[in-house]
Design a protein around this motif. Structure first.
Motif, PDB file in Angstrom:
ATOM      1  N   ALA A 495       0.825  -1.212   0.000  1.00 19.28           N
ATOM      2  CA  ALA A 495       0.000   0.000   0.000  1.00 19.28           C
ATOM      3  C   ALA A 495       0.858   1.261   0.000  1.00 19.28           C
ATOM      4  O   ALA A 495       1.964   1.283   0.559  1.00 19.28           O
ATOM      5  CB  ALA A 495      -0.934   0.002   1.204  1.00 19.28           C
ATOM      6  N   ASN A 526      -9.768   3.261   0.945  1.00 17.50           N
ATOM      7  CA  ASN A 526     -10.199   2.925  -0.418  1.00 17.50           C
ATOM      8  C   ASN A 526      -9.769   1.491  -0.739  1.00 17.50           C
ATOM      9  O   ASN A 526      -8.586   1.164  -0.679  1.00 17.50           O
ATOM     10  CB  ASN A 526      -9.576   3.908  -1.409  1.00 17.50           C
ATOM     11  CG  ASN A 526     -10.077   3.701  -2.829  1.00 17.50           C
ATOM     12  OD1 ASN A 526      -9.879   2.644  -3.418  1.00 17.50           O
ATOM     13  ND2 ASN A 526     -10.696   4.724  -3.368  1.00 17.50           N
ATOM     14  N   ARG A 527     -10.720   0.645  -1.096  1.00 17.88           N
ATOM     15  CA  ARG A 527     -10.419  -0.778  -1.268  1.00 17.88           C
ATOM     16  C   ARG A 527      -9.460  -1.022  -2.428  1.00 17.88           C
ATOM     17  O   ARG A 527      -8.574  -1.880  -2.355  1.00 17.88           O
ATOM     18  CB  ARG A 527     -11.710  -1.551  -1.497  1.00 17.88           C
ATOM     19  CG  ARG A 527     -11.503  -3.053  -1.718  1.00 17.88           C
ATOM     20  CD  ARG A 527     -12.819  -3.792  -1.767  1.00 17.88           C
ATOM     21  NE  ARG A 527     -13.573  -3.655  -0.522  1.00 17.88           N
ATOM     22  CZ  ARG A 527     -14.780  -4.169  -0.318  1.00 17.88           C
ATOM     23  NH1 ARG A 527     -15.374  -4.844  -1.286  1.00 17.88           N
ATOM     24  NH2 ARG A 527     -15.395  -4.014   0.844  1.00 17.88           N
ATOM     25  N   ASP A 528      -9.600  -0.270  -3.505  1.00 12.61           N
ATOM     26  CA  ASP A 528      -8.753  -0.486  -4.682  1.00 12.61           C
ATOM     27  C   ASP A 528      -7.428   0.254  -4.599  1.00 12.61           C
ATOM     28  O   ASP A 528      -6.444  -0.178  -5.214  1.00 12.61           O
ATOM     29  CB  ASP A 528      -9.497  -0.030  -5.946  1.00 12.61           C
ATOM     30  CG  ASP A 528     -10.781  -0.833  -6.165  1.00 12.61           C
ATOM     31  OD1 ASP A 528     -10.750  -2.055  -5.917  1.00 12.61           O
ATOM     32  OD2 ASP A 528     -11.793  -0.223  -6.559  1.00 12.61           O
ATOM     33  N   ARG A 529      -7.418   1.353  -3.852  1.00 14.54           N
ATOM     34  CA  ARG A 529      -6.188   2.158  -3.775  1.00 14.54           C
ATOM     35  C   ARG A 529      -5.943   2.558  -2.318  1.00 14.54           C
ATOM     36  O   ARG A 529      -6.055   3.717  -1.940  1.00 14.54           O
ATOM     37  CB  ARG A 529      -6.307   3.402  -4.665  1.00 14.54           C
ATOM     38  CG  ARG A 529      -6.541   3.066  -6.127  1.00 14.54           C
ATOM     39  CD  ARG A 529      -6.535   4.283  -7.012  1.00 14.54           C
ATOM     40  NE  ARG A 529      -7.495   5.307  -6.619  1.00 14.54           N
ATOM     41  CZ  ARG A 529      -7.805   6.371  -7.368  1.00 14.54           C
ATOM     42  NH1 ARG A 529      -7.241   6.527  -8.554  1.00 14.54           N
ATOM     43  NH2 ARG A 529      -8.672   7.266  -6.936  1.00 14.54           N
ATOM     44  N   PRO A 530      -5.571   1.579  -1.494  1.00 16.09           N
ATOM     45  CA  PRO A 530      -5.404   1.869  -0.059  1.00 16.09           C
ATOM     46  C   PRO A 530      -4.181   2.738   0.221  1.00 16.09           C
ATOM     47  O   PRO A 530      -3.183   2.696  -0.495  1.00 16.09           O
ATOM     48  CB  PRO A 530      -5.239   0.472   0.552  1.00 16.09           C
ATOM     49  CG  PRO A 530      -4.655  -0.351  -0.555  1.00 16.09           C
ATOM     50  CD  PRO A 530      -5.295   0.172  -1.816  1.00 16.09           C
ATOM     51  N   TYR A 665      -0.873   4.129  -8.128  1.00 11.85           N
ATOM     52  CA  TYR A 665      -1.555   2.880  -8.484  1.00 11.85           C
ATOM     53  C   TYR A 665      -1.776   2.701  -9.987  1.00 11.85           C
ATOM     54  O   TYR A 665      -2.331   1.680 -10.408  1.00 11.85           O
ATOM     55  CB  TYR A 665      -2.887   2.786  -7.750  1.00 11.85           C
ATOM     56  CG  TYR A 665      -2.702   2.419  -6.285  1.00 11.85           C
ATOM     57  CD1 TYR A 665      -2.366   1.121  -5.914  1.00 11.85           C
ATOM     58  CD2 TYR A 665      -2.834   3.377  -5.290  1.00 11.85           C
ATOM     59  CE1 TYR A 665      -2.185   0.776  -4.579  1.00 11.85           C
ATOM     60  CE2 TYR A 665      -2.654   3.044  -3.946  1.00 11.85           C
ATOM     61  CZ  TYR A 665      -2.325   1.737  -3.604  1.00 11.85           C
ATOM     62  OH  TYR A 665      -2.138   1.404  -2.292  1.00 11.85           O
ATOM     63  N   ARG A 667      -0.505   1.354 -12.949  1.00 14.26           N
ATOM     64  CA  ARG A 667       0.568   0.420 -13.271  1.00 14.26           C
ATOM     65  C   ARG A 667       0.492  -0.007 -14.747  1.00 14.26           C
ATOM     66  O   ARG A 667      -0.589  -0.066 -15.345  1.00 14.26           O
ATOM     67  CB  ARG A 667       0.493  -0.825 -12.387  1.00 14.26           C
ATOM     68  CG  ARG A 667       0.313  -0.549 -10.890  1.00 14.26           C
ATOM     69  CD  ARG A 667       1.543   0.081 -10.266  1.00 14.26           C
ATOM     70  NE  ARG A 667       1.330   0.516  -8.900  1.00 14.26           N
ATOM     71  CZ  ARG A 667       1.475  -0.251  -7.813  1.00 14.26           C
ATOM     72  NH1 ARG A 667       1.824  -1.509  -7.941  1.00 14.26           N
ATOM     73  NH2 ARG A 667       1.297   0.255  -6.609  1.00 14.26           N
TER      74      ARG A 667
END
Length: 847
Positions: A495, A526-530, A665, A667
């Motif tokens: 993270a 944030n679940r996708d971008r902790p 995030y 990538r």
């Protein structure tokens, strides 16, 4: 090979070699010996990182068992060979300035941060001092540190179960510190004495080896002292004004006497903040005694070799002492040692020499006793010129004689093993020991995957450290088994990790991120971008507001939804700082401009590939560009306006949400965030060399030390002839300045130029060569002011000492832009430092 090559070293030889290694703090920035200390006692080494404690604590049986192993002996021999080679090798200074004549710089500071093994520091000031000593060792610049050995040092912090800070003061046992007593040739401990009110004060002396450099420390915990005196050097920045005065007296006066006792005669005295300013008095007294001159010429001669570095962003930050307190400790010193009336000594620490109610200001003493002043960033130089403007009345602020040398950090101290390896592959092993030419280009050649692996490795190591440290912290608070189990799972290796660690004070706004707690929760969870956040820092024991901000963060970190993502670590120290700056992806800094004179914490992440999101203050105001990080602020000052704080909190959240988190995030097919890595590369390549103490110490050497040494020697030669002439000149200018006046001023265009003519009347006995007349115009578009000398012409009819001054200037600016002025002039003087007089033509009509 001779048989002697196979000879097994004796036990005493091994013991001496280990002692030499352990007592040289070179190990704090050269980690080649870490493996050796770890083999002796892995647990104690991990807890203390103090080789001397390891040697002093482990059993003799264990020591003998380990040191008889051939592998250990070979490692020890290699390390000592490496150390001796490093100590004897020619350094940058000898190659760059082989005939400089500079043999010594005495660096005075109230605190030095060299290692957690020697806890005699509080924060930024000590960080700067310690890192510069280390860089001086790397570069072979002849610097000697002078400081104090505190029995307790700065406080240690514990966070209790309610989130409140508790201040603890463990004793610094000299026998467990990597220091040794200074000895006379006879073997007797070198002790100094000072005359204190009603009794004699004894000072013990200590030596700290820092590679090629030495740090000498003084303390008062001598059995011959009365109990009240033994505790003078008990706490760093503890007690009231009288204790602070006594500590600073010992640092400045005792420190210079220690140099004399050691036979050291440094040409340069570098005052790291005004705390050390009493050294200028003792240096002058020492010169008086050696050269049989009075105080005025002695101060005039020696001040040329004194450099004052100010770190204070506000006038209220300077140490001040009442006249009564000064009289108690300095009246006899002034009259007996300096042979001047006490009021003359007080005048050196005052803006208005005649104001008997004005307290004695240590920064003013440093200004009046130095040949040069510098701030610690470009912005701080500007702020300091404003602060010291009252000492130079009617001089334009831009001409107040304060320059700047922006701080840096000692990169070998703060880089991780992985970062060190990356830099070595790209730029070579000796990159921080030379002038760093070409480093920016060589680092850019690395591939994206190498940079991203560095970040992933650093983050993983930090997560492991935080889990272990946090579990220990909770155990000390008496937390439940369930909480301890959860502590072993906090944070995520993958993270985005933010770091925030520094002294908790209101001007640093450590709670700006907490202005909207729910918005911060959304960013973190944030679940996708902790996102995760590691915090640390101390508040001064008397700073209740700072302590309350710590409590607020601790309470926030205990909220169920963020407990695994926000960690506040107690007892921020050097070892923790190393872990944080090596592991975080983004360092956050939110001070109120311009209160961050420089700041160095954000510089430490550079070498490790961390990025900065910071207020445009201190060093970041000159370092920032969009390619290397993110910035808050509009380059202006807003004081403590709550509305502005609200606006900047909104900007901070917005940057995180719209730029920082998405870039981290985003990538490619290889799992690499190319945009983030590009920013890493630029930050590392462009900023790391620029904000390193390698650059800082070379800059101090070439811009200050060499010129200060030359100026001091110039004033001292021929029995101090130049110094005596300067005293005479200053007295002449001071006695006659009130009678200097202007007459008519005219201008006409002639032969395509402006011809300016100005009448100037000097006092009858004032030498015309003692002053200069010039035309001054403010700079345009941020450029420096225009100063155009005027030529002295014929005597004015009917006057004894009046002259017509003329100047021809191209008409590329309106004539009204120029104002005539008279200033003191002497080829060997620092103007306006030594003669702050100035006379402006109030309203030239330019007829």
């Amino acid at each position: 090979m001779s048989s002697s090559a196979h000879r097994t070293p004796s036990a005493p030889a091994i013991s001496d070699a280990l002692t030499d290694l352990a007592l040289d703090l070179r190990w704090s920035f050269n980690h080649s010996a870490d493996q050796l200390w770890e083999r002796l006692d892995p647990e104690l080494w991990e807890l203390t990182h103090n080789p001397w404690v390891v040697l002093q604590t482990m059993s003799r049986e264990r020591l003998q068992a380990v040191t008889t192993e051939p592998e250990f002996q070979n490692l020890l021999a290699d390390l000592n060979r490496e150390r001796q080679t490093a100590l004897r090798s020619e350094g940058w200074f000898q190659r760059a300035h082989p005939r400089s004549g500079l043999t010594g710089v005495a660096y005075f500071s109230m605190e030095f941060m060299l290692s957690e093994a020697l806890p005699i520091y509080s924060g930024g000031l000590g960080n700067v001092a310690g890192d510069q000593l280390k860089a001086a060792s790397n570069l072979a610049v002849p610097v000697t540190g002078i400081g104090l050995l505190y029995q307790l040092g700065y406080f240690r912090q514990e966070i209790d179960a309610t989130g409140h800070q508790q201040a603890l003061y463990p004793f610094n046992d000299p026998g467990q510190l990597p220091i040794k007593p200074l000895r006379e040739p006879s073997g007797e401990w070198l002790r100094l004495s000072l005359d204190f009110p009603g009794s004699r004060l004894w000072l013990r002396t200590w030596q700290v080896q820092v590679g090629r450099t030495k740090l000498y420390l003084l303390d008062t915990n001598d059995p011959a002292n009365i109990p009240a005196h033994r505790g003078i050097t008990s706490e760093l920045y503890g007690g009231g004004p009288e204790l602070r005065l006594k500590q600073e007296l010992i640092l400045g006066i005792g420190g210079w006497r220690l140099l004399n006792a050691l036979g050291l005669q440094p040409e340069v005295c570098h005052l790291n903040e005004g705390h050390a300013a009493f050294a200028v008095l003792e240096r002058a007294r020492s010169y008086m005694a050696s050269n049989k001159v009075s105080f005025d010429p002695a101060l005039t001669i020696t001040r040329a070799g004194n450099l004052f570095t100010t770190h204070t962003p506000v006038d209220a930050g300077f140490d001040r002492f009442s006249a009564d307190l000064m009289e108690k400790y300095f009246k006899t010193y002034a009259e007996k040692e300096l042979s001047i009336p006490f009021h003359e000594l007080l005048a050196l620490g005052r803006r208005d020499r005649g104001d008997l109610s004005e307290p004695f200001n240590m920064a003013y003493l440093a200004v009046h006793g130095s040949g040069a002043i510098n701030g610690v960033s470009q912005l701080h130089g500007q702020v300091s010129r404003r602060i010291f403007q009252p000492l130079f009345p009617r001089w334009p602020e831009i001409e107040v004689p304060v320059t700047h040398v922006t701080n840096g950090v000692h990169t070998p101290t703060w880089d991780s093993a992985e970062a060190d390896s990356l830099w070595e592959r790209a730029c070579g092993k000796d990159r921080w020991r030379e002038n760093m030419a070409g480093m920016e280009e060589c680092l850019r050649k690395g591939g994206d995957s190498d940079f991203w692996k560095l970040r992933a490795s650093g983050r993983k190591s930090l997560v492991q450290y935080v889990r272990k440290r946090y579990a220990r912290q909770l155990a000390e608070q008496g937390s439940s088994t369930e909480d301890l189990a959860q502590a072993a799972q906090v944070l995520d290796n993958d993270a985005l990790t933010l770091g925030f660690a520094r002294r908790f004070a209101t001007y640093k706004r450590p709670n700006l991120l907490l202005r909207d707690p729910q918005r911060l929760v959304r960013i973190l969870t944030n679940r996708d971008r902790p996102v995760q956040l590691v915090l640390a820092g101390k508040a001064h024991p008397q700073d209740l507001a700072g302590q309350d901000m710590i409590r607020q963060w601790v309470e926030f970190s205990r909220r169920p939804e963020v407990r695994s993502r926000v960690i506040f670590l107690s007892d921020y120290d050097v070892l923790m700082a190393e872990q944080l700056v090596q592991g975080v992806d983004l360092w956050v800094n939110t001070p109120r401009r311009p209160w961050e004179a420089s700041g160095t914490s954000g510089m430490k992440v550079l070498v490790n590939g961390g990025l900065n999101l910071s207020e445009l203050d201190g060093w970041w105001a000159e370092a920032y560009s969009p390619e290397v990080g993110w910035a808050l602020g509009d380059m202006r000052e807003h004081g403590d306006d709550p509305a502005w704080d609200e606006k900047e909190a909104e900007a901070l959240y917005g940057l995180l949400e719209r730029e920082v988190v998405p870039e981290f995030y985003l990538r490619d097919e290889h799992g690499i965030p190319r945009g983030w890595v590009a920013r890493m590369r630029e930050s590392m390549a462009r900023l790391t060399p620029r904000f390193s103490t390698n650059r800082v110490v070379r800059q101090y050497t070439e811009e200050h030390y060499l010129s200060a040494a030359s100026a001091f020697k110039g004033r001292a030669k021929n029995q101090g002839a130049l110094g005596l002439d300067l005293v005479k000149w200053k007295a002449e200018v001071a006695n006659h300045w009130s009678m200097v006046r202007f007459g008519f001023a005219t201008v006409e265009q002639k032969d395509g130029q402006f011809l300016f003519e100005v009448q100037v009347y000097l006092d009858d006995d004032l030498d015309p060569d003692a002053v200069s007349v010039e035309l001054y115009a403010q700079g345009q578009n941020g450029k420096t002011p225009v100063r155009h000398p005027m030529n002295r012409g014929e005597h004015l009819v009917g006057s004894i000492n009046g002259f017509l001054y003329t100047a021809r200037i191209p008409p590329n600016r309106p004539a009204a832009d120029y104002t005539p002025r008279v200033i003191p002039q002497h080829t060997g003087a620092f103007v306006p430092m030594e003669a702050p007089f100035i006379l402006w033509h109030d309203s030239p009509s330019w007829r």
